[in-house]
Design a protein around this motif. Sequence first.
Motif, mmCIF file in Angstrom:
data_model
loop_
_atom_site.group_PDB
_atom_site.id
_atom_site.type_symbol
_atom_site.label_atom_id
_atom_site.label_comp_id
_atom_site.label_asym_id
_atom_site.label_seq_id
_atom_site.Cartn_x
_atom_site.Cartn_y
_atom_site.Cartn_z
ATOM 1 N N HIS A 73 0.849 -1.186 0.000
ATOM 2 C CA HIS A 73 0.000 0.000 0.000
ATOM 3 C C HIS A 73 0.892 1.246 0.000
ATOM 4 O O HIS A 73 1.581 1.523 0.977
ATOM 5 C CB HIS A 73 -0.921 -0.006 1.220
ATOM 6 N N LEU B 165 -2.117 11.591 4.795
ATOM 7 C CA LEU B 165 -1.457 10.340 4.416
ATOM 8 C C LEU B 165 -0.527 9.856 5.523
ATOM 9 O O LEU B 165 -0.450 8.648 5.796
ATOM 10 C CB LEU B 165 -0.681 10.530 3.110
ATOM 11 N N LEU C 137 -0.544 6.385 7.543
ATOM 12 C CA LEU C 137 0.622 5.511 7.693
ATOM 13 C C LEU C 137 0.818 5.106 9.147
ATOM 14 O O LEU C 137 1.118 3.954 9.459
ATOM 15 C CB LEU C 137 1.865 6.237 7.164
ATOM 16 N N VAL D 57 4.711 5.980 2.280
ATOM 17 C CA VAL D 57 4.143 7.249 1.843
ATOM 18 C C VAL D 57 5.261 8.123 1.288
ATOM 19 O O VAL D 57 6.332 8.253 1.903
ATOM 20 C CB VAL D 57 3.428 7.988 2.999
ATOM 21 N N HIS E 229 -2.748 2.138 7.587
ATOM 22 C CA HIS E 229 -3.476 2.110 6.323
ATOM 23 C C HIS E 229 -2.537 1.970 5.126
ATOM 24 O O HIS E 229 -2.952 1.487 4.071
ATOM 25 C CB HIS E 229 -4.307 3.387 6.165
ATOM 26 N N TYR E 230 -1.310 2.432 5.264
ATOM 27 C CA TYR E 230 -0.330 2.381 4.182
ATOM 28 C C TYR E 230 0.959 1.739 4.676
ATOM 29 O O TYR E 230 1.245 1.723 5.887
ATOM 30 C CB TYR E 230 -0.026 3.789 3.661
ATOM 31 N N ALA F 241 1.191 5.469 -0.905
ATOM 32 C CA ALA F 241 0.402 6.699 -1.041
ATOM 33 C C ALA F 241 1.330 7.887 -1.198
ATOM 34 O O ALA F 241 2.515 7.843 -0.839
ATOM 35 C CB ALA F 241 -0.511 6.901 0.170
#
Length: 318
Positions: free
Chosen positions: A114, A150, A154, A162, A158-159, A116
């Motif tokens: 993931h 973002l 992180l 980044v 979620h990520y 971003a």
Amino acid sequence: MSHRESNGSSGIREPASDGPPDLTLLRTFLAVHRADSFTAAARLLGLSQPTVTTQIRSLEGQLGRELFERLPRGVAPTPVADDLAAQIAAPLDALAAVADRGRIGEETSAGPVHLAGPAELLCVRALPALAPLVEQGVRLRVGTGLTDELLDGLRVGHYDLVISTIRPRGRSLTAVPLMDEEFVLVASPQWAVRIGPDRVATEGSAALRGVPLVTYAEDLPIARRYWRHVFGTRLTGQAAVTVPDLRGVLSAVAAGAGITVLPRYLCEGELATGTLVSLLTPDDPPINTGYLVQRPGISDNPHLALVRDRLLREARTW
């Protein structure tokens, strides 16, 4: 006196237990230490905020020490907490990696990575650089948005990575420089003729008075920085057009909507073909460093390392 300043006996309590702390409590503690927030740690762990609070209080009771100073927004670790985190982070991360792999000997496929960052940089630079990895089986899930949002994503998991336009603060994230983007003041050839050759170099921002400005947002963030850095003056007024995507800003300016400031990587093709014209070549152009940011800890996804290493390698030519 804050908890950071207190080092006397008044800040020490008798431990409630002589046994070792529970691993669940230590895992929760490490999440709070990295996130600087009970609420963010709760989201990351899939727990309720009251549960996290209770677990931290229980650990503090077991250790006989206060671990976090409660702030209006979030928490700050005490020196005792920093010492504890340094001792347990690597072992807990290693245990988490083993647990994520499932049963020993079980074949598992690598999960998606993931990633971003700013939409423009991802689309123009990052995704073309990562495209060859897809044939190797790498799966990408790409998100875009504002940097602060973002980075918050992180922190709560979620990520995985980044691309950030700022260096994040605190201990919860690790950042390495990825690239430097240079900002360029540009216009269409028609507007360049109307403004006049070399006028910006001789008259500064006065040569641009009355020229429509196309920007990313109403508060003119990139243009304001350019005016301050290059012209030594404050940019006032309103934008003629705002587009929350720099590719849209580029398109509008190339079509004759006015002038703007863009990162060079985004408009170098248009500058080369003459679709856009640089209005000024300052000796010291504004530069912004982008960072590749990752949460600390060990990941058992080998594709994460592939994506990270390729971005760092390819960005040397961006």
